[in-house]
Design a protein around this motif. Structure first.
Motif, PDB file in Angstrom:
ATOM      1  N   LEU A 106       0.835  -1.204   0.000  1.00 43.99           N
ATOM      2  CA  LEU A 106       0.000   0.000   0.000  1.00 43.99           C
ATOM      3  C   LEU A 106       0.869   1.253   0.000  1.00 43.99           C
ATOM      4  CD1 LEU A 106      -2.793  -1.021   2.535  1.00 43.99           C
ATOM      5  CD2 LEU A 106      -3.001  -0.833   0.054  1.00 43.99           C
ATOM      6  N   HIS A 107       1.946   1.209   0.755  1.00 45.88           N
ATOM      7  CA  HIS A 107       2.873   2.349   0.785  1.00 45.88           C
ATOM      8  C   HIS A 107       3.548   2.520  -0.578  1.00 45.88           C
ATOM      9  CE1 HIS A 107       6.067   5.021   2.281  1.00 45.88           C
ATOM     10  NE2 HIS A 107       6.902   4.261   1.585  1.00 45.88           N
TER      11      HIS A 107
ATOM     12  N   ALA B 205       2.541   1.564  -3.493  1.00 47.05           N
ATOM     13  CA  ALA B 205       1.587   1.963  -4.531  1.00 47.05           C
ATOM     14  C   ALA B 205       1.017   3.353  -4.288  1.00 47.05           C
ATOM     15  CB  ALA B 205       0.453   0.940  -4.599  1.00 47.05           C
ATOM     16  N   ASP B 206       1.509   4.044  -3.262  1.00 50.51           N
ATOM     17  CA  ASP B 206       1.077   5.405  -2.940  1.00 50.51           C
ATOM     18  C   ASP B 206      -0.400   5.473  -2.563  1.00 50.51           C
ATOM     19  OD1 ASP B 206       1.762   7.993  -2.444  1.00 50.51           O
ATOM     20  OD2 ASP B 206       1.368   8.705  -4.475  1.00 50.51           O
ATOM     21  N   VAL B 207      -0.911   4.362  -2.023  1.00 53.50           N
ATOM     22  CA  VAL B 207      -2.291   4.346  -1.546  1.00 53.50           C
ATOM     23  C   VAL B 207      -2.355   4.822  -0.102  1.00 53.50           C
ATOM     24  CG1 VAL B 207      -4.278   2.866  -1.071  1.00 53.50           C
ATOM     25  CG2 VAL B 207      -2.917   2.494  -3.132  1.00 53.50           C
ATOM     26  N   TRP B 208      -1.368   4.417   0.666  1.00 48.17           N
ATOM     27  CA  TRP B 208      -1.326   4.781   2.078  1.00 48.17           C
ATOM     28  C   TRP B 208       0.144   5.003   2.436  1.00 48.17           C
ATOM     29  CZ3 TRP B 208      -2.635   1.123   6.766  1.00 48.17           C
ATOM     30  CH2 TRP B 208      -2.625   1.881   7.936  1.00 48.17           C
ATOM     31  N   ARG B 209       0.601   6.256   2.330  1.00 40.81           N
ATOM     32  CA  ARG B 209       2.000   6.567   2.555  1.00 40.81           C
ATOM     33  C   ARG B 209       2.319   6.636   4.038  1.00 40.81           C
ATOM     34  NH1 ARG B 209       5.406   5.731  -1.403  1.00 40.81           N
ATOM     35  NH2 ARG B 209       6.820   7.313  -0.577  1.00 40.81           N
ATOM     36  N   TRP B 210       3.430   6.029   4.402  1.00 42.28           N
ATOM     37  CA  TRP B 210       3.927   6.085   5.778  1.00 42.28           C
ATOM     38  C   TRP B 210       5.094   7.063   5.825  1.00 42.28           C
ATOM     39  CZ3 TRP B 210       4.158   0.627   8.447  1.00 42.28           C
ATOM     40  CH2 TRP B 210       2.878   0.062   8.432  1.00 42.28           C
ATOM     41  N   PRO B 211       4.926   8.204   6.485  1.00 42.23           N
ATOM     42  CA  PRO B 211       6.027   9.181   6.544  1.00 42.23           C
ATOM     43  C   PRO B 211       7.318   8.586   7.097  1.00 42.23           C
ATOM     44  CG  PRO B 211       3.985  10.159   7.358  1.00 42.23           C
ATOM     45  CD  PRO B 211       3.719   8.698   7.171  1.00 42.23           C
ATOM     46  N   LEU B 212       7.193   7.667   8.051  1.00 42.10           N
ATOM     47  CA  LEU B 212       8.388   7.076   8.638  1.00 42.10           C
ATOM     48  C   LEU B 212       9.208   6.337   7.586  1.00 42.10           C
ATOM     49  CD1 LEU B 212      10.053   6.444  11.157  1.00 42.10           C
ATOM     50  CD2 LEU B 212       8.636   4.414  11.502  1.00 42.10           C
ATOM     51  N   LEU B 213       8.538   5.613   6.682  1.00 44.10           N
ATOM     52  CA  LEU B 213       9.255   4.895   5.629  1.00 44.10           C
ATOM     53  C   LEU B 213       9.884   5.863   4.643  1.00 44.10           C
ATOM     54  CD1 LEU B 213       6.882   1.867   4.900  1.00 44.10           C
ATOM     55  CD2 LEU B 213       8.956   1.916   6.279  1.00 44.10           C
ATOM     56  N   ALA B 214       9.169   6.970   4.364  1.00 38.79           N
ATOM     57  CA  ALA B 214       9.738   7.977   3.464  1.00 38.79           C
ATOM     58  C   ALA B 214      11.016   8.560   4.057  1.00 38.79           C
ATOM     59  CB  ALA B 214       8.714   9.079   3.203  1.00 38.79           C
ATOM     60  N   HIS B 215      11.003   8.845   5.359  1.00 41.68           N
ATOM     61  CA  HIS B 215      12.205   9.371   6.012  1.00 41.68           C
ATOM     62  C   HIS B 215      13.308   8.320   6.047  1.00 41.68           C
ATOM     63  CE1 HIS B 215      10.581  13.228   7.076  1.00 41.68           C
ATOM     64  NE2 HIS B 215       9.557  12.698   7.736  1.00 41.68           N
TER      65      HIS B 215
END
Length: 756
Positions: A23-24, A26-36
């Motif tokens: 989900l992260h 596929a940009d359906v449900w982004r997790w800021p922690l994973l982006a960082h």
């Protein structure tokens, strides 16, 4: 396949982190922690793989604190900048000069505008004053001096673009490098601006080449400069609208000898995008053309060489003061690309980057130019999301099934190898092809999947396994318990009907032995004796039911299904009898009385499960087949054999050579049953013994047909060959008695036993 169905819940729970990671991705449900975390991985890898060497082709002229102290505070008068330009492009013979500085306002430091106002005002009646002012104007017009120094030289000025509610435009923009129509479908995907702050017209005319020096902070709001737009869309007046290039791109183009064509490369639209996506810019149209990967907004990841600043070691820094005072040797910067910028803290041209928290803005442009020259370029490809989803799915499936089916040590190795493999593949693509692909979701997914899988295995499946071991551990051999743990749901204490084989083993001579041994010695002997029997039962996959004084009861085929339960039971019985012979040899040597055993075996349908009272229960077998085995154990002494088995057991164990004992009707059963004793495995039987068994079979047939004389004739050689055999002497006595009686038409040849 059964194992997969058995562990379905565990596989599903292991796959949960994979679903969240997908989900992260596929940009359906982004997790800021994973982006960082992805930013952290990118920054760490960038620092670890930077060349860390000096690029001699690019020099930064630094407006540092020493320059400000020697030549005054910024902004300097344009005559100083003219001197600086002439020094660089003349005496030093730089290849190209780029200004990371804006000249939007006229220079009034010389006082010329004030003097002209006086000449047009209070001093207008003094023509000599006005004439003198005009005579001195060329030396006092610093903008003209600076423009003259710029004119005809390979100089690139800088400017900035803005985005405001009310567009503001100041100065003169250069010509756009691409018209708006160059990106008709992707126009909404490039960086867009509606205002600008550019250089004054006089300077822009003298140096028509210019580039914007805007930087874009990372969209994840950590304030770090990781990419810089190479082109930007400006939507102003009809004559000015178009796509403009950055300062670094403009300097590179001028350095390469002019203005090669700039061609945008569009990627097909994604599944959710309605227009093509900008993925690259191509400089030139020949084989030596440069393909610059960019993101959808036209941004390029900055290929940092190393630490920033005068002491960072990536680029040579020359203080502007050394050029203005002429202390730098002539021609020392010949053929270099020179950028003029500021590192003095008060001038506020310092940025946060993955390399340093305080990094000179001018060096960001220098790193881009260096990367373009070396073609050391990094890109986030348009298929990054697809790559992430594919790797997550494949790794997730591997973990979901592998962690579930492997032992704990191997599961740990699988998790480690999966994480290392994902990181290694990602790093190889980065080093080999400059591809910046997401990794954080995969690295987070692996330990989460492992933790969930192991937790489920320990708290759910292992608990069931531990409960199973608690229930059956005292009855069932450890190897069978291990088999049961592999699929605990198949086993329970609930009663069920199954075909099993049951064995009763009774020790004979116990009373005589107890009279000659002390209680403690007798207890030790019994413990050792039954331990050896229990070990034999366990080795042959049997389940000990109970101990009853000097008797042990066991059964085969439950709780673990065993196809050859009858054969295993017979083999265990033979080994038990052999153990008794070993014990007797020891007893004869020590003067103790000998013992013997009587073993009864039967195969049939019986109930097995947890049975008993509310106060005391046990896992046992009950039924008519069990009772028959108990009765057969009591007949062993009568027939002079150690093992008595039913016909059902004989039929289920064809690998043994059997001798029929009799047709009996035991107490409590109206139906007569044939009973047998095993002699040896059929493949080990001697030919003579086969002939003896054949004669014995004929003897029994004559006996049951009431042909007494023929039976005696057939039995005589057997008895002569083995006169001590109880079975033969028993039948000889029977035949001697029956031969004196008349023939009985109701006789079926069965022997009735009224006692147990």
């Amino acid at each position: 396949m059964n194992g997969l169905r058995r562990h379905g819940a565990r596989i599903a729970i292991t796959f949960l982190p994979v679903l969240f990671a997908l989900l992260h991705a596929a940009d359906v449900w982004r997790w800021p922690l994973l982006a960082h975390l992805d930013q952290f991985i990118y920054d760490a890898r960038l620092r670890a793989t930077m060349p860390g060497t000096l690029d001699p082709r690019i020099v930064i002229v630094d407006i540092d604190e020493a320059s400000l102290e020697q030549f005054g505070q910024w902004p300097w008068s344009r005559d100083k900048l003219a001197r600086l330009t002439n020094e660089l492009m003349g005496r030093q013979q730089a290849a190209v000069l780029g200004f990371d500085v804006l000249f939007a306002e006229p220079d009034a430091s010389s006082g010329l505008p004030v003097l002209r106002q006086l000449a047009a005002g209070p001093w207008r009646n003094d023509p000599k004053f006005g004439a003198e002012i005009e005579r001195l104007a060329p030396s006092l017009d610093h903008d003209a001096s600076f423009a003259k120094a710029l004119a005809g030289r390979r100089v690139v000025l800088g400017y900035y673009l803005t985005q405001t509610g009310e567009p503001r435009a100041k100065g003169v923009l250069p010509k756009p490098v691409l018209p708006l129509e160059a990106l008709p479908a992707a126009r909404d995907l490039a960086t867009r601006w509606n205002g600008f702050g550019a250089n004054m017209a006089q300077l822009a005319a003298a140096a028509p080449e210019a580039g914007f020096f805007n930087v874009v902070l990372d969209p994840n709001e950590d304030g770090v400069v990781r990419s810089v737009p190479l082109i930007a869309r400006y939507e102003g007046g009809a004559a000015q609208s178009g796509y403009y290039e950055s300062l670094a791109l403009a300097v590179h183009r001028v350095l390469k000898g002019g203005a090669p064509s700039l061609v945008p490369v569009l990627a097909p639209p994604g599944p959710r995008a309605g227009a093509p996506v900008l993925e690259a810019l191509v400089l030139g149209s020949t084989r030596s053309s440069l393909r610059i990967p960019v993101d959808a907004s036209g941004g390029m990841l900055v290929p940092f060489r190393g630490r920033g600043g005068p002491f960072g070691g990536s680029f040579r820094y020359v203080s502007a003061a050394r050029l203005l005072d002429g202390s730098l040797a002539a021609g020392e910067l010949q053929g270099k690309a020179v950028l003029i910028g500021a590192t003095a803290p008060g001038l506020q041209d310092l940025r946060a980057t993955p390399v340093d928290a305080v990094f000179p803005g001018v060096e960001v442009h220098a790193n881009i130019i260096s990367g373009l020259l070396d073609r050391r370029l990094f890109a986030v490809p348009d298929y990054a999301a697809g790559y992430e989803c594919a790797t997550l799915l494949l790794a997730g499936l591997l973990l979901a099934f592998g962690l579930t089916l492997l032992s704990v040590p191997r599961a740990v190795l699988l998790a480690v190898f999966t994480a290392v493999g994902l990181a290694a593949l990602n790093t190889w693509l980065y080093l080999a092809a400059g591809l910046v692909l997401p990794l954080a979701a995969a690295l987070a997914m692996v330990p989460l999947a492992f933790a969930l899988n192991m937790s489920w295995g320990y708290f759910v499946e292992a608990r069931a396994s531990r409960n199973l071991a608690t229930l059956f551990g005292t009855y069932v051999p450890p190897p069978l318990v291990d088999e049961m743990r592999a699929d605990p749901r198949r086993y329970s204490m609930h009663a069920q009907s199954k075909e099993l084989t049951v064995l009763f083993c009774d020790m004979r001579g116990f009373t005589r032995m107890s009279e000659q041994m002390a209680p403690a010695e007798l207890q030790a002997f019994l413990n050792a004796f039954f331990s050896r029997l229990a070990r034999i039962i366990s080795e042959h996959r049997g389940t000990v039911d109970k101990y009853m004084g000097d008797c042990v009861m066991a059964f085969w085929g439950a709780p673990v299904d065993t196809a050859d339960h009858a054969t295993l039971t017979v083999e265990a019985a033979i080994h038990m009898a052999a153990v008794v012979q070993e014990i007797n040899q020891s007893h004869r040597a020590s003067g103790r009385p000998e013992i013997s055993v009587g073993i009864g075996i039967n195969t049939g349908l019986m109930s097995v499960g947890d049975m008993g009272s509310a106060e005391r229960r046990s896992y046992t077998v009950v039924g008519d087949a069990v009772n028959l085995a108990s009765r057969l154990e009591g007949l062993s002494g009568y027939y002079g054999v150690e093992i008595v088995a039913s016909a059902a057991t004989r039929d289920a164990s064809p690998c043994y050579l059997w001798q029929e004992l009799d047709l009996v009707r035991v107490k409590g059963k109206a139906r007569a049953v044939h009973i047998f004793t095993p002699l040896s495995r059929a493949r080990n039987a001697a030919q003579g013994k086969d002939e003896a068994l054949e004669r014995w079979g004929l003897t029994l047939a004559a006996y049951r047909a009431q042909e007494w004389r023929r039976a005696q004739e057939l039995l005589a050689p057997l008895l002569a060959a083995d006169p001590k055999k109880v079975l033969y002497r028993l039948y000889a006595e029977r035949l001697a008695s029956l031969s004196l009686q008349p023939e009985n038409p109701d006789w079926d040849g069965a022997t009735r036993f009224e006692s147990k």
